[in-house]
Design an enzyme around this catalytic site. Sequence first.
Site, PDB file in Angstrom:
ATOM      1  N   THR A 171       0.848  -1.187   0.000  1.00 39.79           N
ATOM      2  CA  THR A 171       0.000   0.000   0.000  1.00 39.79           C
ATOM      3  C   THR A 171       0.888   1.242   0.000  1.00 39.79           C
ATOM      4  O   THR A 171       1.962   1.239   0.586  1.00 39.79           O
ATOM      5  CB  THR A 171      -0.882  -0.015   1.264  1.00 39.79           C
ATOM      6  OG1 THR A 171      -1.829  -1.065   1.153  1.00 39.79           O
ATOM      7  CG2 THR A 171      -1.605   1.311   1.476  1.00 39.79           C
ATOM      8  N   GLY A 201     -10.503  -2.554   3.061  1.00 43.46           N
ATOM      9  CA  GLY A 201      -9.633  -2.413   4.213  1.00 43.46           C
ATOM     10  C   GLY A 201      -9.665  -1.013   4.796  1.00 43.46           C
ATOM     11  O   GLY A 201     -10.603  -0.245   4.594  1.00 43.46           O
ATOM     12  N   ASP A 202      -8.604  -0.665   5.498  1.00 40.77           N
ATOM     13  CA  ASP A 202      -8.580   0.616   6.206  1.00 40.77           C
ATOM     14  C   ASP A 202      -8.212   1.791   5.322  1.00 40.77           C
ATOM     15  O   ASP A 202      -8.564   2.931   5.626  1.00 40.77           O
ATOM     16  CB  ASP A 202      -7.583   0.546   7.374  1.00 40.77           C
ATOM     17  CG  ASP A 202      -6.155   0.361   6.903  1.00 40.77           C
ATOM     18  OD1 ASP A 202      -5.893  -0.589   6.135  1.00 40.77           O
ATOM     19  OD2 ASP A 202      -5.289   1.163   7.286  1.00 40.77           O
ATOM     20  N   GLY A 223      -0.876  -1.808   6.468  1.00 40.43           N
ATOM     21  CA  GLY A 223      -0.777  -2.988   7.317  1.00 40.43           C
ATOM     22  C   GLY A 223      -2.030  -3.831   7.272  1.00 40.43           C
ATOM     23  O   GLY A 223      -2.763  -3.828   6.284  1.00 40.43           O
TER      24      GLY A 223
END
Length: 307
Positions: A171, A201-202, A223
């Site tokens: 990322t 995801g985040d 992560g």
Amino acid sequence: MTGNWKLVIHGGAGAMGVADMDREKESSALDGLDEAMAAGGAILDSGGSALDAVEAAARVLEEDPCFNAGRGSVLAHDGHIELDAALMDGATRRAGAVAGLRTTRAPISLARHLLEHGPHVFLSHSGGDAFARTAGLEQVENRWFEIPERRRQLEELLAGGGFDDQMKYGTIGAVAVDMNGHVAAATSTGGLTAKRWGRIGDSPLIGAGTYADDRAAAISATGSGEYFIRAVATHEVAARVRIGGEPLQQALDAVLADIKALGGKGGMIAVAPSGKMAWGFTTPAMYRGVADASGRRVAVYPDDAAR
């Protein structure tokens, strides 16, 4: 005007270690980080905005197949690619976020367009690509994002029955403070290899993987996204600084420790309006770099002295 600017970027935190890294690939990735810092740094050095700088840096990395964002993104379980991105302006706390894109070449620029022109903050999947088309942003076939190595990685993981929870493929993110003391953050990703069911995801979630607030800092994360979401990681860093009065590095380290206690791992980068920066990671390595008026430095491993 403070006259002090700073740009900090990351290309992902992961399981790679000194012994198993392909030196040629590592060199190419570091060259990509340097190119991204040059693009963003030129904007900041000429008095441009932090928002422009993080978008420019992220765009360079989205085009670089070394990273898991844009071209070079990992493949989902059924072999297609889905792209997520977010951008936030610390001066106004305006934000744009997109997830599940399949045809928009520049996800971070779509997030920027949404920040400036969209009635909403977050768009997903076909609706995000449709909004990009109305904005005149370049569209490509989904296979344009694919490189052979990512197909190989998918086949390897499917043969083993798993998915990429070791975060080997990076990322990307950028945070900056400009000469006016305004901060901004950008994050872009292809997510996890072999992800299923429209997983997000985040990275595109404001406050989880991306956050910026002139009252505290700009932060971008990389992560194990599920844990960063549960910790509301980037907002938590900013809140510790703004409300708790913690130094930026202390706040970032505390949030990473909390995520590790939950069972997650990864890293974050941050910069404050004062120009103070911080980064940290709980993985063996994290591609990262920092640029300011004195020059540009890149690093991978914990002992690398980029600061």
